[in-house]
Motif scaffolding. Structure first.
Motif, short mmCIF file in Angstrom:
data_model
loop_
_atom_site.label_atom_id
_atom_site.label_comp_id
_atom_site.label_asym_id
_atom_site.label_seq_id
_atom_site.Cartn_x
_atom_site.Cartn_y
_atom_site.Cartn_z
N LYS A 132 6.78 -7.00 37.25
CA LYS A 132 7.47 -6.74 35.85
C LYS A 132 6.41 -5.88 35.08
CE LYS A 132 8.20 -9.08 31.56
NZ LYS A 132 9.93 -8.62 31.45
N TYR A 133 5.11 -6.32 35.18
CA TYR A 133 4.30 -5.15 34.35
C TYR A 133 3.70 -4.04 34.75
CZ TYR A 133 4.96 -9.39 31.30
OH TYR A 133 5.32 -10.35 30.72
N SER A 138 13.22 -5.41 35.50
CA SER A 138 13.53 -6.41 34.26
C SER A 138 13.64 -7.67 35.35
CB SER A 138 14.99 -6.08 34.08
OG SER A 138 15.90 -6.21 35.18
N GLU A 139 13.68 -8.91 34.36
CA GLU A 139 13.54 -10.15 35.11
C GLU A 139 14.62 -10.22 35.77
OE1 GLU A 139 13.06 -13.22 31.58
OE2 GLU A 139 10.99 -12.37 31.28
N ILE A 142 13.94 -8.48 39.02
CA ILE A 142 12.88 -9.36 39.92
C ILE A 142 13.43 -10.50 40.69
CG2 ILE A 142 10.53 -10.61 39.72
CD1 ILE A 142 9.93 -8.59 37.07
#
Length: 178
Positions: A132-133, A138-139, A142
């Motif tokens: 994510k970071y 995007s969630e 992922i």
């Protein structure tokens, strides 16, 4: 879009297109695999296996779907597979990433404490944070990469951020849900 063009050419068996794809993705894949595996040599093996799998399975890729989540799902699975295999052989010691020139960036020193704390998390919490970071997925992407539902992923991200906050000893009542 160049990526879509590569995929079509690779699917038709063009080795030059695969080479261009490799050159465009290899460095990012090594950095991501290094962060996931905590071991540079294991990361190289995972990336090599990933490109082999991509070459073999490109025919099963659906061009209507985004390519990056498909690629990083293969990479993440290879990292986890090799980590499981390595765990059976010998306990993996965390790599000294500060001395790794390929991971060095201007802000690395400032972020090294955060990075160390992220690396100390278990795989269920660390890998979603990286995707994510660091990778910017995007969630939903992922969740697809890790083959879990979005609620499970959100729970893991929430718990990971909470653990980071505690381990970094951050003051205040900050919202850890973002």
């Amino acid at each position: 879009m160049e990526q879509h063009h590569w995929v079509q050419q690779i699917q038709s068996g063009d080795p030059v297109a695969f080479r261009k794809f490799y050159e465009a993705y290899a460095n990012g894949a090594i950095r991501t695999a290094s962060a996931i595996t905590r071991n540079r040599e294991l990361a190289k093996d995972a990336v090599q296996e990933t490109f082999i799998r991509v070459f073999r399975q490109i025919g099963s890729y659906d061009p209507a779907l985004p390519f990056d989540p498909w690629f990083y799902r293969i990479l993440t699975n290879e990292c986890l597979r090799l980590m499981d295999k390595e765990t059976l052989l010998v306990k993996v010691e965390p790599a000294n990433l500060e001395d790794n020139p390929t991971l060095a960036e201007e802000s690395f020193d400032q972020l090294s404490n955060l990075y160390d704390v992220i690396q100390s998390l278990d795989n269920h919490h660390r890998i979603p944070l990286i995707l994510k970071y660091v990778k910017g997925f995007s969630e939903k992407e992922i969740a697809g990469i890790l083959n879990v539902n979005q609620n499970t992923l959100k729970s893991r991200l929430f718990k990971a951020r909470k653990q980071l906050k505690l381990r970094l000893d951050l003051p205040g009542e900050e919202d850890v849900t973002r």
